[in-house]
Enzyme design. Structure first.
Site, short mmCIF file in Angstrom:
data_model
loop_
_atom_site.label_atom_id
_atom_site.label_comp_id
_atom_site.label_asym_id
_atom_site.label_seq_id
_atom_site.Cartn_x
_atom_site.Cartn_y
_atom_site.Cartn_z
N SER A 186 0.83 -1.19 0.00
CA SER A 186 0.00 0.00 0.00
C SER A 186 0.87 1.25 0.00
CB SER A 186 -0.90 0.01 1.24
OG SER A 186 -1.62 1.22 1.30
N TYR A 196 -3.78 -0.22 9.86
CA TYR A 196 -3.61 -0.71 8.49
C TYR A 196 -2.18 -0.42 8.01
CZ TYR A 196 -4.35 -1.36 3.49
OH TYR A 196 -4.25 -1.77 2.18
#
Length: 179
Positions: free
Chosen positions: A85, A99
């Site tokens: 990510s 996250y």
């Protein structure tokens, strides 16, 4: 044994069974693409420990187990491609700390895995994506209002864009150094 331990053991056994069936049918492993991701957020002081455990299990431990199993059986010149990510490289958005922790673990894991796999000529790559329009994170969803304006490409990504990048990296003529 905790519920999380039972969950991890069951998923690890599931993965090993899948790998054994795959190996029996196709032979060795050429490519592993890890696209594990669970996204839960919130202010760090409000995240339940069970949520933390589940995200670590899915986003980190499961990726480790799949990579470990693949590394045991992958052919020379194979490919391991992890979906990461962009939040690990740039300041994320509020409530994304958990996250970001899990995706940052994958980023660091791959930087070292490159060294472990180089002698076997296995290419390790991480595709760091921006937010992508999926069922879990739709472009018109609640989270999109927070993260949409900060995307590096100016819009939510499409799954086909990630598939194209992965297909390119998986090609035998393409060798990446993991950076």
């Amino acid at each position: 044994m905790t519920n999380l331990s039972r969950f991890l053991e069951a998923r690890t056994n599931d993965y090993r069974l899948i790998r054994h069936k795959q190996q029996a049918h196709f032979g060795g492993i050429d490519i592993l693409v890890n696209n594990a991701g669970r996204g839960r957020g919130g202010p760090i002081e409000e995240i339940p420990f069970e949520t933390y455990q589940r995200m670590i299990a899915v986003n980190v431990i499961w990726v480790f187990v799949a990579t470990q199993e693949a590394a045991r059986h992958i052919k020379p010149s194979g490919r391991i491609i992890q979906i990461g990510s962009s939040v690990t490289r740039y300041a994320a958005f509020p409530t994304a700390s958990l996250y970001t922790l899990t995706k940052g673990a994958i980023s660091g894991f791959n930087r070292s895995l490159v060294r472990d796999s180089g002698a076997k000529r296995i290419t390790i790559t991480t595709v760091h994506t921006d937010p992508t329009d999926t069922d879990m994170n739709p472009a018109d969803g609640r989270v999109a209002k927070i993260v949409g304006p900060g995307t590096t490409i100016g819009h939510y990504g499409q799954p086909t864009e990630i598939v194209s990048a992965v297909a390119f990296l998986a090609g035998a003529e393409n060798v990446a150094d993991g950076r």
